[in-house]
Design a protein around this motif. Structure first.
Motif, PDB file in Angstrom:
ATOM      1  N   LEU A  86      -6.559  -2.388   4.159  1.00 25.81           N
ATOM      2  CA  LEU A  86      -6.575  -1.045   4.733  1.00 25.81           C
ATOM      3  C   LEU A  86      -7.846  -0.831   5.550  1.00 25.81           C
ATOM      4  O   LEU A  86      -8.819  -1.566   5.405  1.00 25.81           O
ATOM      5  CB  LEU A  86      -6.491  -0.005   3.609  1.00 25.81           C
ATOM      6  CG  LEU A  86      -5.214  -0.035   2.782  1.00 25.81           C
ATOM      7  CD1 LEU A  86      -5.306   0.931   1.612  1.00 25.81           C
ATOM      8  CD2 LEU A  86      -4.015   0.311   3.650  1.00 25.81           C
TER       9      LEU A  86
ATOM     10  N   ARG B 204      -7.568   3.175  -3.321  1.00 24.12           N
ATOM     11  CA  ARG B 204      -8.271   1.921  -3.047  1.00 24.12           C
ATOM     12  C   ARG B 204      -8.585   1.167  -4.339  1.00 24.12           C
ATOM     13  O   ARG B 204      -8.587  -0.043  -4.360  1.00 24.12           O
ATOM     14  CB  ARG B 204      -9.583   2.175  -2.304  1.00 24.12           C
ATOM     15  CG  ARG B 204      -9.429   2.815  -0.924  1.00 24.12           C
ATOM     16  CD  ARG B 204      -8.581   1.943  -0.027  1.00 24.12           C
ATOM     17  NE  ARG B 204      -8.843   2.123   1.393  1.00 24.12           N
ATOM     18  CZ  ARG B 204      -8.417   3.130   2.121  1.00 24.12           C
ATOM     19  NH1 ARG B 204      -7.694   4.090   1.558  1.00 24.12           N
ATOM     20  NH2 ARG B 204      -8.679   3.204   3.420  1.00 24.12           N
TER      21      ARG B 204
ATOM     22  N   LEU C  42      -4.664   6.960   0.555  1.00 24.38           N
ATOM     23  CA  LEU C  42      -4.236   5.757  -0.154  1.00 24.38           C
ATOM     24  C   LEU C  42      -5.247   5.392  -1.228  1.00 24.38           C
ATOM     25  O   LEU C  42      -6.457   5.418  -0.982  1.00 24.38           O
ATOM     26  CB  LEU C  42      -4.096   4.585   0.815  1.00 24.38           C
ATOM     27  CG  LEU C  42      -2.956   4.687   1.808  1.00 24.38           C
ATOM     28  CD1 LEU C  42      -2.988   3.501   2.758  1.00 24.38           C
ATOM     29  CD2 LEU C  42      -1.626   4.737   1.095  1.00 24.38           C
TER      30      LEU C  42
ATOM     31  N   ILE D 266      -9.418  -3.299  -7.602  1.00 21.89           N
ATOM     32  CA  ILE D 266      -8.860  -2.967  -6.298  1.00 21.89           C
ATOM     33  C   ILE D 266      -7.340  -3.012  -6.376  1.00 21.89           C
ATOM     34  O   ILE D 266      -6.769  -3.962  -6.904  1.00 21.89           O
ATOM     35  CB  ILE D 266      -9.353  -3.954  -5.231  1.00 21.89           C
ATOM     36  CG1 ILE D 266     -10.881  -4.038  -5.271  1.00 21.89           C
ATOM     37  CG2 ILE D 266      -8.874  -3.551  -3.847  1.00 21.89           C
ATOM     38  CD1 ILE D 266     -11.567  -2.715  -5.157  1.00 21.89           C
TER      39      ILE D 266
ATOM     40  N   LEU E 177     -15.382  -4.049  -1.429  1.00 24.50           N
ATOM     41  CA  LEU E 177     -14.229  -3.620  -2.210  1.00 24.50           C
ATOM     42  C   LEU E 177     -13.992  -4.528  -3.414  1.00 24.50           C
ATOM     43  O   LEU E 177     -12.884  -4.729  -3.854  1.00 24.50           O
ATOM     44  CB  LEU E 177     -12.968  -3.543  -1.351  1.00 24.50           C
ATOM     45  CG  LEU E 177     -12.882  -2.321  -0.456  1.00 24.50           C
ATOM     46  CD1 LEU E 177     -11.677  -2.459   0.467  1.00 24.50           C
ATOM     47  CD2 LEU E 177     -12.777  -1.061  -1.252  1.00 24.50           C
TER      48      LEU E 177
ATOM     49  N   ARG F  63      -4.051 -10.307  -2.556  1.00 25.30           N
ATOM     50  CA  ARG F  63      -5.502 -10.322  -2.575  1.00 25.30           C
ATOM     51  C   ARG F  63      -6.044 -11.732  -2.476  1.00 25.30           C
ATOM     52  O   ARG F  63      -7.222 -11.937  -2.348  1.00 25.30           O
ATOM     53  CB  ARG F  63      -6.006  -9.664  -3.863  1.00 25.30           C
ATOM     54  CG  ARG F  63      -5.872  -8.156  -3.838  1.00 25.30           C
ATOM     55  CD  ARG F  63      -6.269  -7.574  -5.164  1.00 25.30           C
ATOM     56  NE  ARG F  63      -5.219  -7.818  -6.134  1.00 25.30           N
ATOM     57  CZ  ARG F  63      -5.384  -7.719  -7.437  1.00 25.30           C
ATOM     58  NH1 ARG F  63      -6.538  -7.407  -7.925  1.00 25.30           N
ATOM     59  NH2 ARG F  63      -4.383  -7.939  -8.252  1.00 25.30           N
TER      60      ARG F  63
ATOM     61  N   ALA G  27       0.826  -1.207   0.000  1.00 29.10           N
ATOM     62  CA  ALA G  27       0.000   0.000   0.000  1.00 29.10           C
ATOM     63  C   ALA G  27       0.858   1.253   0.000  1.00 29.10           C
ATOM     64  O   ALA G  27       0.568   2.236  -0.702  1.00 29.10           O
ATOM     65  CB  ALA G  27      -0.923  -0.008   1.213  1.00 29.10           C
TER      66      ALA G  27
ATOM     67  N   MET H  87     -13.061   2.466   4.159  1.00 30.55           N
ATOM     68  CA  MET H  87     -13.090   3.803   3.571  1.00 30.55           C
ATOM     69  C   MET H  87     -14.278   4.568   4.128  1.00 30.55           C
ATOM     70  O   MET H  87     -15.427   4.194   3.918  1.00 30.55           O
ATOM     71  CB  MET H  87     -13.183   3.684   2.050  1.00 30.55           C
ATOM     72  CG  MET H  87     -12.657   4.889   1.333  1.00 30.55           C
ATOM     73  SD  MET H  87     -12.515   4.599  -0.427  1.00 30.55           S
ATOM     74  CE  MET H  87     -13.758   5.710  -1.003  1.00 30.55           C
TER      75      MET H  87
ATOM     76  N   ALA I  14      -5.250  -3.009  -0.784  1.00 32.79           N
ATOM     77  CA  ALA I  14      -6.338  -2.129  -0.343  1.00 32.79           C
ATOM     78  C   ALA I  14      -7.309  -2.839   0.577  1.00 32.79           C
ATOM     79  O   ALA I  14      -7.881  -2.225   1.478  1.00 32.79           O
ATOM     80  CB  ALA I  14      -7.075  -1.568  -1.558  1.00 32.79           C
TER      81      ALA I  14
END
Lengths: 190, 179
Positions: free
Chosen positions: B123, B169, B167, B116, B75, B102, B35, B126, B120
């Motif tokens: 993280l 996403r 950051l 994505i 996401l 991922r 990230a 959001m 992300a």
């Protein structure tokens, strides 16, 4: 040849991806330790370290080696991030003696030392923030008074006085806890 | 014979040293590092095209909708709709990288779908953000989880969904141009 922190910072400001990665890997442990001692929570320390290097991405061009070395500059950012986290109180401090970071214990007196370290960590966490900051910077991070003053954004004399007072408070606490550390200091310490 | 307070000072110094040494720094989390590197790439890509890039900041309602949509689908890839169609009318040669970060490789996506960026998913959620349109060098695309087009001199126009922490996403390509 290994680049200095300052050389890496200059490269980072110029958009050098490898330099940023190198600086991150080199200085993340210092930032993490500082943040952990200040917040008392590994999760918060991890977040602070991440936030610090995100800030580096944005602020690298503003770094001036004539004002401070890279590590104090990073810890200055970490200080602000940690204070913000503490103000938000989003993290619970470490339970005493349970989920604390691993201690490299000597088998012979490991338990005693773990108790002593846990007690000192607890005492440090209970210090007023300005005193804790001075002790962490000077005694745990081993920064010079000048660098510590840069991080804490205060005069060198202020760092000295805060450090002195912080040590006094810790020593008083340790004296009060001494009965809990029979056999401490361990043989060979002194 | 040592004075009492001298012994205290030495004991305290030793105890502090031991406390300093007691911290085991956890190893670097690959997702966090990815990230960070993606954020660095995005920032570096912005700098040289500052004078010519077009950054479109949508209104808060649009941002909230985008963020809510992202959260609602976990996401996952989001079909966008408004800026997605390539201007040349040609399909773009990009697909999401199958990244171990991922876990599950994604199927190739249409050009107007968000993908994505690596890391992300790890993280924080959001809470707010913005949609930024920018021109990117293709060299940045792998770090964003997108296989770049074959022409290395090409530049891409892309939309990035950037979270409250700065950051990225998710990203989608809008157009590829050859220099």
């Amino acid at each position: 040849m290994t680049d200095s922190d300052e050389q890496l910072m200059a490269a980072v400001a110029g958009g050098d991806r490898e330099a940023f990665g190198a600086l991150y890997r080199r200085r993340r442990p210092d930032v993490y330790r500082f943040a952990l001692h200040m917040t008392g929570a590994p999760a918060a320390a991890d977040d602070v370290a991440q936030d610090v290097f995100l800030a580096v991405i944005q602020e690298a061009a503003r770094y001036s080696p004539s004002r401070a070395a890279v590590l104090p500059w990073l810890l200055g950012i970490a200080r602000n991030m940690a204070r913000r986290r503490l103000a938000e109180r989003k993290y619970e401090p470490l339970p005493d003696g349970t989920a604390e970071p691993a201690v490299r214990a000597d088998p012979m007196d490991g338990i005693t030392r773990m108790r002593q370290t846990a007690a000192l960590r607890q005492a440090l966490g209970a210090l007023p923030e300005v005193y804790r900051e001075a002790v962490v910077l000077c005694d745990l991070q081993e920064l010079s008074y000048q660098d510590a003053a840069h991080v804490a954004d205060c005069a060198i004399g202020t760092v000295r006085s805060r450090l002195h007072r912080g040590r006094q408070l810790l020593a008083a606490t340790m004296r009060g806890e001494r009965h809990a550390f029979r056999g401490w200091p361990a043989p060979g310490w002194l | 014979m040592r004075h009492h307070h001298d012994i205290d000072d030495l004991e305290l110094a030793l105890a502090l040293r031991r406390l300093a040494d007691s911290v085991d720094v956890p190893p670097i989390d690959p997702a966090r590092e990815a990230a960070l590197m993606a954020a660095f790439d995005a920032a570096a890509a912005q700098t040289p095209v500052r004078g010519t890039r077009r950054s479109i900041y949508w209104g808060m309602a649009g941002l909230a909708t985008a963020a809510a949509l992202l959260i609602a689908v976990g996401l996952g890839p989001v079909r966008a709709g408004r800026h997605g169609a390539p201007l040349e009318g040609k399909p773009l040669a990009h697909k999401p990288l199958s990244s171990s970060l991922r876990g599950v490789p994604l199927e190739p996506v249409l050009p107007n779908e968000f993908v994505i960026v690596p890391g992300a998913a790890a993280l924080p959620p959001m809470e707010s953000g913005e949609l930024v349109r920018m021109d990117l060098p293709v060299s940045v695309l792998p770090s964003l989880g997108v296989v770049p087009p074959p022409n290395p001199s090409a530049r891409v126009r892309a939309d990035l969904i950037v979270g409250q922490d700065g950051l990225p996403r998710a990203v989608r390509l809008v157009r590829v141009t050859t220099e």
